[in-house]
Design an enzyme around this catalytic site. Structure first.
Site, mmCIF file in Angstrom:
data_model
loop_
_atom_site.group_PDB
_atom_site.id
_atom_site.type_symbol
_atom_site.label_atom_id
_atom_site.label_comp_id
_atom_site.label_asym_id
_atom_site.label_seq_id
_atom_site.Cartn_x
_atom_site.Cartn_y
_atom_site.Cartn_z
ATOM 1 N N ARG A 99 8.273 4.394 -4.363
ATOM 2 C CA ARG A 99 8.314 3.368 -3.311
ATOM 3 C C ARG A 99 7.291 2.282 -3.579
ATOM 4 O O ARG A 99 7.546 1.105 -3.307
ATOM 5 C CB ARG A 99 8.087 3.998 -1.942
ATOM 6 C CG ARG A 99 8.322 2.997 -0.807
ATOM 7 C CD ARG A 99 8.243 3.621 0.552
ATOM 8 N NE ARG A 99 6.938 4.187 0.801
ATOM 9 C CZ ARG A 99 6.643 4.975 1.833
ATOM 10 N NH1 ARG A 99 7.591 5.299 2.708
ATOM 11 N NH2 ARG A 99 5.437 5.455 1.993
ATOM 12 N N TYR B 9 0.829 -1.200 0.000
ATOM 13 C CA TYR B 9 0.000 0.000 0.000
ATOM 14 C C TYR B 9 0.863 1.248 0.000
ATOM 15 O O TYR B 9 2.076 1.183 0.219
ATOM 16 C CB TYR B 9 -0.980 -0.008 1.181
ATOM 17 C CG TYR B 9 -0.371 0.324 2.540
ATOM 18 C CD1 TYR B 9 0.409 -0.582 3.229
ATOM 19 C CD2 TYR B 9 -0.598 1.568 3.138
ATOM 20 C CE1 TYR B 9 0.947 -0.279 4.477
ATOM 21 C CE2 TYR B 9 -0.077 1.881 4.388
ATOM 22 C CZ TYR B 9 0.697 0.962 5.049
ATOM 23 O OH TYR B 9 1.225 1.253 6.275
ATOM 24 N N LEU C 270 10.695 1.296 7.614
ATOM 25 C CA LEU C 270 10.194 1.807 6.341
ATOM 26 C C LEU C 270 10.958 3.093 6.028
ATOM 27 O O LEU C 270 11.079 3.963 6.897
ATOM 28 C CB LEU C 270 8.695 2.103 6.445
ATOM 29 C CG LEU C 270 8.081 2.536 5.124
ATOM 30 C CD1 LEU C 270 7.912 1.335 4.195
ATOM 31 C CD2 LEU C 270 6.745 3.224 5.338
ATOM 32 N N ARG D 51 -7.733 -20.265 -2.597
ATOM 33 C CA ARG D 51 -6.747 -20.136 -1.521
ATOM 34 C C ARG D 51 -5.637 -21.176 -1.638
ATOM 35 O O ARG D 51 -5.901 -22.382 -1.615
ATOM 36 C CB ARG D 51 -7.419 -20.242 -0.144
ATOM 37 C CG ARG D 51 -6.445 -19.921 0.979
ATOM 38 C CD ARG D 51 -7.117 -19.887 2.344
ATOM 39 N NE ARG D 51 -6.132 -19.544 3.366
ATOM 40 C CZ ARG D 51 -5.281 -20.428 3.927
ATOM 41 N NH1 ARG D 51 -5.338 -21.693 3.584
ATOM 42 N NH2 ARG D 51 -4.386 -20.032 4.817
ATOM 43 N N GLU E 174 11.217 2.337 14.849
ATOM 44 C CA GLU E 174 10.349 3.426 14.365
ATOM 45 C C GLU E 174 9.016 3.322 15.080
ATOM 46 O O GLU E 174 8.825 2.460 15.946
ATOM 47 C CB GLU E 174 10.152 3.308 12.847
ATOM 48 C CG GLU E 174 9.502 1.992 12.446
ATOM 49 C CD GLU E 174 9.382 1.795 10.936
ATOM 50 O OE1 GLU E 174 9.264 2.772 10.204
ATOM 51 O OE2 GLU E 174 9.388 0.619 10.517
HETATM 52 N N1 PDD Z 1 2.463 5.091 7.571
HETATM 53 N N2 PDD Z 1 7.025 3.798 9.303
HETATM 54 C C1 PDD Z 1 5.866 3.106 9.254
HETATM 55 C C2 PDD Z 1 5.799 1.778 9.918
HETATM 56 C C3 PDD Z 1 4.758 3.638 8.573
HETATM 57 O O1 PDD Z 1 3.613 2.934 8.505
HETATM 58 C C4 PDD Z 1 4.861 4.923 7.971
HETATM 59 C C5 PDD Z 1 3.718 5.543 7.227
HETATM 60 C C6 PDD Z 1 6.089 5.606 8.054
HETATM 61 C C7 PDD Z 1 6.301 6.956 7.411
HETATM 62 O O2 PDD Z 1 6.382 6.846 6.014
HETATM 63 P P1 PDD Z 1 5.929 8.042 5.062
HETATM 64 O O3 PDD Z 1 6.644 9.248 5.520
HETATM 65 O O4 PDD Z 1 6.319 7.618 3.711
HETATM 66 O O5 PDD Z 1 4.419 8.190 5.245
HETATM 67 C C8 PDD Z 1 7.143 5.008 8.721
HETATM 68 C C9 PDD Z 1 1.289 5.500 6.812
HETATM 69 C C10 PDD Z 1 1.033 6.964 6.863
HETATM 70 C C11 PDD Z 1 0.113 4.654 7.267
HETATM 71 O O6 PDD Z 1 0.318 3.467 7.424
HETATM 72 O O7 PDD Z 1 -0.993 5.172 7.400
#
Ligand code: PDD
Length: 307
Positions: free
Chosen positions: A52, A33, A207, A100, A182
Site C-alpha cells: 500500500r 505514511y 482507505l 516553498r 469509515e
Molecule cells: N490508521 N481508515 C483510516 C482513515 C485510517 O487512518 C486507518 C489506519 C484505517 C485502517 O487501515 P489499516 O488496517 O491498514 O491500519 C482505515 C492508522 C492506524 C493511523 O493513522 O494511525
C-alpha cells in the site's frame, strides 16, 4: 533506554529526530505514511502495508526512496533497537525539502523518510476490546482520494477530537448520502441482524485497510456471509454487532453509536471471535519472504540504501 528513530539514512535519538522546516510534508502535507502493528516483536501484515505504501507513493508521483529489501532491514532494526514487543511502527515519506512552491521540486530533490517506533500496552488494548468502545458520527469533510494514505489528516484529527470531547473513542464519518464511510483512523463494520458482515467497498471514499482485508478473509474462512456496501447510521443502530479495524487496534467492538446501544450494548461474539483469530494468526502473516532471513543478512544485502 532512549527511543531511536530513523531519519533520512541515520538512526538518531527520538528526542533529537527532526526534518527541515521546508520539508514538503510539513508545509503542504505532501507526504504519505504507513503504520504497522507489532505483535510479539513482529511487524504484522508486513507485505500488505509495504504494497500500500508503494501504491500511495505512485498515486502522488513521489519517488520510492528505498528498495523493499532495504526498507525491510531498517524496519526490522527499528523494532529491534527499540525493543518493541507490542506496539506500532510509523513510517512517513514526503516529497522532500525544497524552497516553498506548490509545484513539485525537480527530480534531484530526494524524498524524506522518517520512521519511529512506540510500545503500547497489550493488556490495556485487550481490556478495551473486551469492554467495547463508543463512537460518535460527524459529516465526512475529507478530500476525494481517501484511498491514498496521506498525512493530510486535519479532518481526521478534528473528528477524533470531537469524539474525545464526547467521551467516545472514534468518530464514524458520514458522506453526503447519509452513509458511513469509515472512522477517523479505522475502518467501520457491522454484522446485521441476519448475520451478514458488512463494510464499505474499498473505492476512493475510504482507505483500503490492510486489517480490513485480513478480517474479510478470516470471516469468510469462518463461514460468515460478507457484503461490501455502504451502511447508514440507522442500519448500524439496528445491527447485531459493530466494530472497527486498524493496524493499531486490530479489531475493537463498538457498543454505542451517538450514545445509543448497538445490539445488547456489549461486544458481540463474532467480533470477539474475529479479533481472537486476527491476533492468533498475526505471527504467520508477519512472515514475509524477506523477513524470514536474519536481520544481518538483509542489512548486508541492502548496504546501498538508495535505489
Ligand atoms: N490508521 N481508515 C483510516 C482513515 C485510517 O487512518 C486507518 C489506519 C484505517 C485502517 O487501515 P489499516 O488496517 O491498514 O491500519 C482505515 C492508522 C492506524 C493511523 O493513522 O494511525
Amino acid at each position: 533506554m532512549s527511543r531511536i528513530a530513523y531519519v533520512n539514512g541515520q538512526y538518531v535519538r527520538h528526542a533529537q529526530a527532526a526534518v527541515h522546516v521546508e520539508d514538503r510534508g510539513y508545509q503542504f502535507a505532501d507526504a504519505v505514511y504507513e503504520v504497522w502493528g507489532v505483535i510479539d516483536g513482529e511487524l504484522t501484515d508486513f507485505e500488505g502495508h509495504l504494497k500500500r505504501l508503494a501504491r500511495s507513493l505512485k498515486e502522488l508521483q513521489i519517488r520510492k526512496p528505498l528498495s523493499d529489501a532495504a526498507l525491510t532491514a531498517i524496519l526490522q532494526r527499528i523494532v529491534a533497537v527499540n525493543r518493541i514487543r507490542y506496539g506500532l511502527i510509523y513510517l512517513q515519506i514526503s516529497r522532500g525539502v525544497a524552497r516553498r512552491d506548490h509545484v513539485f521540486p525537480p527530480d534531484s530533490v530526494p524524498p524524506s523518510i522518517v520512521i519511529t517506533a512506540r510500545s503500547a500496552n497489550a493488556n490495556a488494548a485487550e481490556s478495551r476490546a473486551q469492554r467495547g468502545i463508543a463512537v460518535i458520527t460527524r459529516p465526512d469533510q475529507r478530500w476525494a482520494r481517501r484511498d491514498i494514505k496521506t498525512v493530510s489528516l486535519l479532518p481526521n484529527a478534528l473528528a477524533k477530537q470531537a469524539a474525545r470531547a464526547e467521551g467516545a473513542a472514534e468518530c464514524w464519518m458520514i458522506d453526503r448520502d447519509g452513509m458511513i464511510t469509515e472512522g477517523a483512523a479505522a475502518n467501520a463494520w457491522i454484522i446485521t441482524a441476519d448475520g451478514v458482515l458488512v463494510t464499505r467497498a474499498a473505492d476512493h471514499d475510504i482507505l483500503n485497510g490492510i486489517t480490513r482485508r485480513i478480517i474479510f478473509e478470516l470471516a469468510e474462512k469462518q463461514g460468515l456471509a460478507t457484503e461490501e456496501r455502504p451502511f447508514s447510521r440507522d442500519e448500524a443502530l439496528r445491527a447485531r454487532e459493530a466494530f472497527i479495524t486498524s493496524a493499531t487496534s486490530f479489531l475493537t467492538p463498538v457498543v454505542r453509536i451517538d450514545s445509543q446501544p448497538v445490539g445488547n450494548g456489549h461486544p458481540g461474539s463474532f467480533s470477539l471471535m474475529l479479533r481472537e483469530r486476527y491476533v492468533a494468526t498475526a505471527k504467520d502473516r508477519s512472515k514475509a519472504p524477506a523477513m524470514r532471513q536474519p536481520v544481518w543478512l538483509v542489512a548486508r544485502r541492502s548496504k546501498h540504501l538508495q535505489n
